[in-house]
Design a protein around this motif. Structure first.
Motif, mmCIF file in Angstrom:
data_model
loop_
_atom_site.group_PDB
_atom_site.id
_atom_site.type_symbol
_atom_site.label_atom_id
_atom_site.label_comp_id
_atom_site.label_asym_id
_atom_site.label_seq_id
_atom_site.Cartn_x
_atom_site.Cartn_y
_atom_site.Cartn_z
ATOM 1 N N ALA A 1 0.855 -1.189 0.000
ATOM 2 C CA ALA A 1 0.000 0.000 0.000
ATOM 3 C C ALA A 1 0.886 1.232 0.000
ATOM 4 O O ALA A 1 1.961 1.235 0.591
ATOM 5 C CB ALA A 1 -0.915 0.009 1.216
ATOM 6 N N MET A 2 0.410 2.275 -0.673
ATOM 7 C CA MET A 2 1.152 3.527 -0.707
ATOM 8 C C MET A 2 0.163 4.676 -0.788
ATOM 9 O O MET A 2 -0.842 4.595 -1.498
ATOM 10 C CB MET A 2 2.087 3.589 -1.912
ATOM 11 N N ARG A 3 0.436 5.731 -0.053
ATOM 12 C CA ARG A 3 -0.339 6.957 -0.101
ATOM 13 C C ARG A 3 0.646 8.114 -0.204
ATOM 14 O O ARG A 3 1.764 8.043 0.314
ATOM 15 C CB ARG A 3 -1.205 7.138 1.138
ATOM 16 N N VAL A 4 0.201 9.184 -0.825
ATOM 17 C CA VAL A 4 1.050 10.357 -1.020
ATOM 18 C C VAL A 4 0.234 11.588 -0.650
ATOM 19 O O VAL A 4 -0.942 11.685 -1.007
ATOM 20 C CB VAL A 4 1.514 10.459 -2.495
ATOM 21 N N ASP A 5 0.841 12.525 0.068
ATOM 22 C CA ASP A 5 0.202 13.819 0.282
ATOM 23 C C ASP A 5 1.150 14.898 -0.231
ATOM 24 O O ASP A 5 2.130 14.592 -0.917
ATOM 25 C CB ASP A 5 -0.232 14.016 1.740
ATOM 26 N N GLU A 6 0.887 16.148 0.112
ATOM 27 C CA GLU A 6 1.685 17.239 -0.433
ATOM 28 C C GLU A 6 3.146 17.216 0.014
ATOM 29 O O GLU A 6 4.012 17.764 -0.670
ATOM 30 C CB GLU A 6 1.054 18.602 -0.105
ATOM 31 N N ASN A 7 3.459 16.572 1.152
ATOM 32 C CA ASN A 7 4.823 16.589 1.685
ATOM 33 C C ASN A 7 5.499 15.237 1.815
ATOM 34 O O ASN A 7 6.721 15.169 1.864
ATOM 35 C CB ASN A 7 4.840 17.259 3.069
ATOM 36 N N GLN A 8 4.717 14.159 1.927
ATOM 37 C CA GLN A 8 5.313 12.874 2.262
ATOM 38 C C GLN A 8 4.728 11.730 1.445
ATOM 39 O O GLN A 8 3.646 11.830 0.895
ATOM 40 C CB GLN A 8 5.131 12.579 3.763
ATOM 41 N N ALA B 1 3.249 1.040 3.153
ATOM 42 C CA ALA B 1 3.036 -0.086 4.069
ATOM 43 C C ALA B 1 3.699 -1.318 3.476
ATOM 44 O O ALA B 1 3.523 -1.630 2.291
ATOM 45 C CB ALA B 1 1.554 -0.344 4.271
ATOM 46 N N GLU B 2 4.469 -1.993 4.317
ATOM 47 C CA GLU B 2 5.093 -3.254 3.924
ATOM 48 C C GLU B 2 5.116 -4.148 5.147
ATOM 49 O O GLU B 2 5.676 -3.763 6.187
ATOM 50 C CB GLU B 2 6.510 -3.022 3.405
ATOM 51 N N GLU B 3 4.500 -5.326 5.008
ATOM 52 C CA GLU B 3 4.378 -6.257 6.137
ATOM 53 C C GLU B 3 3.749 -5.530 7.321
ATOM 54 O O GLU B 3 2.661 -5.037 7.215
ATOM 55 C CB GLU B 3 5.738 -6.860 6.491
ATOM 56 N N HIS B 4 4.447 -5.393 8.430
ATOM 57 C CA HIS B 4 3.900 -4.765 9.632
ATOM 58 C C HIS B 4 4.578 -3.416 9.936
ATOM 59 O O HIS B 4 4.637 -2.990 11.080
ATOM 60 C CB HIS B 4 4.066 -5.706 10.830
ATOM 61 N N MET B 5 5.064 -2.749 8.898
ATOM 62 C CA MET B 5 5.744 -1.455 9.067
ATOM 63 C C MET B 5 5.138 -0.420 8.127
ATOM 64 O O MET B 5 4.701 -0.748 7.024
ATOM 65 C CB MET B 5 7.232 -1.567 8.718
ATOM 66 N N ILE B 6 5.162 0.830 8.571
ATOM 67 C CA ILE B 6 4.820 1.968 7.725
ATOM 68 C C ILE B 6 6.089 2.810 7.605
ATOM 69 O O ILE B 6 6.700 3.177 8.609
ATOM 70 C CB ILE B 6 3.694 2.835 8.329
ATOM 71 N N TYR B 7 6.485 3.092 6.376
ATOM 72 C CA TYR B 7 7.666 3.916 6.108
ATOM 73 C C TYR B 7 7.171 5.285 5.645
ATOM 74 O O TYR B 7 6.316 5.376 4.769
ATOM 75 C CB TYR B 7 8.520 3.302 5.002
ATOM 76 N N ILE B 8 7.724 6.335 6.237
ATOM 77 C CA ILE B 8 7.364 7.701 5.864
ATOM 78 C C ILE B 8 8.590 8.334 5.214
ATOM 79 O O ILE B 8 9.662 8.397 5.823
ATOM 80 C CB ILE B 8 6.937 8.525 7.091
ATOM 81 N N PHE C 1 -4.045 -2.020 6.266
ATOM 82 C CA PHE C 1 -4.514 -1.024 5.323
ATOM 83 C C PHE C 1 -4.055 0.343 5.763
ATOM 84 O O PHE C 1 -4.048 0.658 6.951
ATOM 85 C CB PHE C 1 -6.041 -1.058 5.228
ATOM 86 N N LEU C 2 -3.682 1.150 4.819
ATOM 87 C CA LEU C 2 -3.078 2.452 5.082
ATOM 88 C C LEU C 2 -3.866 3.532 4.370
ATOM 89 O O LEU C 2 -4.247 3.370 3.210
ATOM 90 C CB LEU C 2 -1.632 2.419 4.547
ATOM 91 N N ASP C 3 -4.115 4.636 5.078
ATOM 92 C CA ASP C 3 -4.734 5.795 4.450
ATOM 93 C C ASP C 3 -4.220 7.047 5.146
ATOM 94 O O ASP C 3 -3.741 6.985 6.277
ATOM 95 C CB ASP C 3 -6.262 5.730 4.545
ATOM 96 N N VAL C 4 -4.294 8.157 4.461
ATOM 97 C CA VAL C 4 -3.957 9.444 5.037
ATOM 98 C C VAL C 4 -5.241 10.250 4.997
ATOM 99 O O VAL C 4 -5.813 10.467 3.930
ATOM 100 C CB VAL C 4 -2.825 10.147 4.251
ATOM 101 N N GLN C 5 -5.730 10.626 6.185
ATOM 102 C CA GLN C 5 -7.000 11.343 6.302
ATOM 103 C C GLN C 5 -6.786 12.591 7.128
ATOM 104 O O GLN C 5 -6.525 12.510 8.322
ATOM 105 C CB GLN C 5 -8.049 10.445 6.958
ATOM 106 N N GLY C 6 -6.860 13.751 6.477
ATOM 107 C CA GLY C 6 -6.632 15.012 7.182
ATOM 108 C C GLY C 6 -5.228 15.061 7.742
ATOM 109 O O GLY C 6 -4.249 14.929 7.020
#
Length: 176
Positions: free
Chosen positions: A11-18, A22-29, A62-67
């Motif tokens: 999973a991957m999400r993108v916002d204006e800065n970052q 998501a990979e396995e049990h980690m979130i990379y920023i 599952f990964l999301d960026v909300q607000g």
């Protein structure tokens, strides 16, 4: 750009800065302009800020960026992090679904169920505390317009886009 830490993202999400991956049990920023790693969050476990994959090896992270939040649903727990990766809070998820998206003050969620030669598709609405409010869409198709990749693994990102819905402001748009 090759991100050395990432081998098999799901999973991957993108916002204006970052960029959030998501990979396995980690979130990379990652910083969006330099692609430098800002922070890693999560590890295997059941505690605050920890993630657990679902039963039978299914991807249920599952990964999301909300607000101003990074939202992670891990095995029916929803964890909220600030965009800098700091843990904020966690709640138990409605045991109906895996995908969540804000729509105004409410949340929409979806679920696919495979039964023999049929695929059942649902979209639900939840209140701001992620409590079930009602069903807003249901469909069933023979053999399924989409199938599991194999008996134990499902490409959940593909499922999310397959259902063809998107929340925007106070509306849900559905392509059927």
């Amino acid at each position: 750009v090759v991100l050395a830490d990432i081998i098999r993202p799901h999973a991957m999400r993108v916002d204006e800065n970052q960029v959030y991956i998501a990979e396995e049990h980690m979130i990379y920023i990652y910083n969006r302009s330099s692609f430098k790693l800002v922070k890693k969050i999560g590890c295997t476990g059941d505690g605050s800020g920890e993630f657990r994959m679902g039963d039978e090896g299914k991807k249920e992270l599952f990964l999301d960026v909300q607000g101003s939040d990074i939202v992670v649903n891990s095995n029916r727990r929803i964890s909220f992090f600030r965009k800098n990766g700091d843990f904020r809070r966690e709640i138990r998820a409605v045991p109906l679904t895996g995908f969540y998206q804000s729509v105004g003050e409410n949340i929409i969620s979806s679920r696919l169920i495979w039964e023999k030669n049929k695929t059942k598709e649902y979209i639900f609405i939840c209140d701001p505390q992620y409590e079930f409010v009602g069903e807003i869409y249901r469909a069933s198709s023979e053999v399924g317009r989409m199938r599991k990749l194999n008996d134990t693994r499902t490409d959940w990102e593909m499922v999310r886009h397959y259902l063809g819905y998107k929340g925007y402001k106070n509306h849900v748009y559905l392509a059927d």
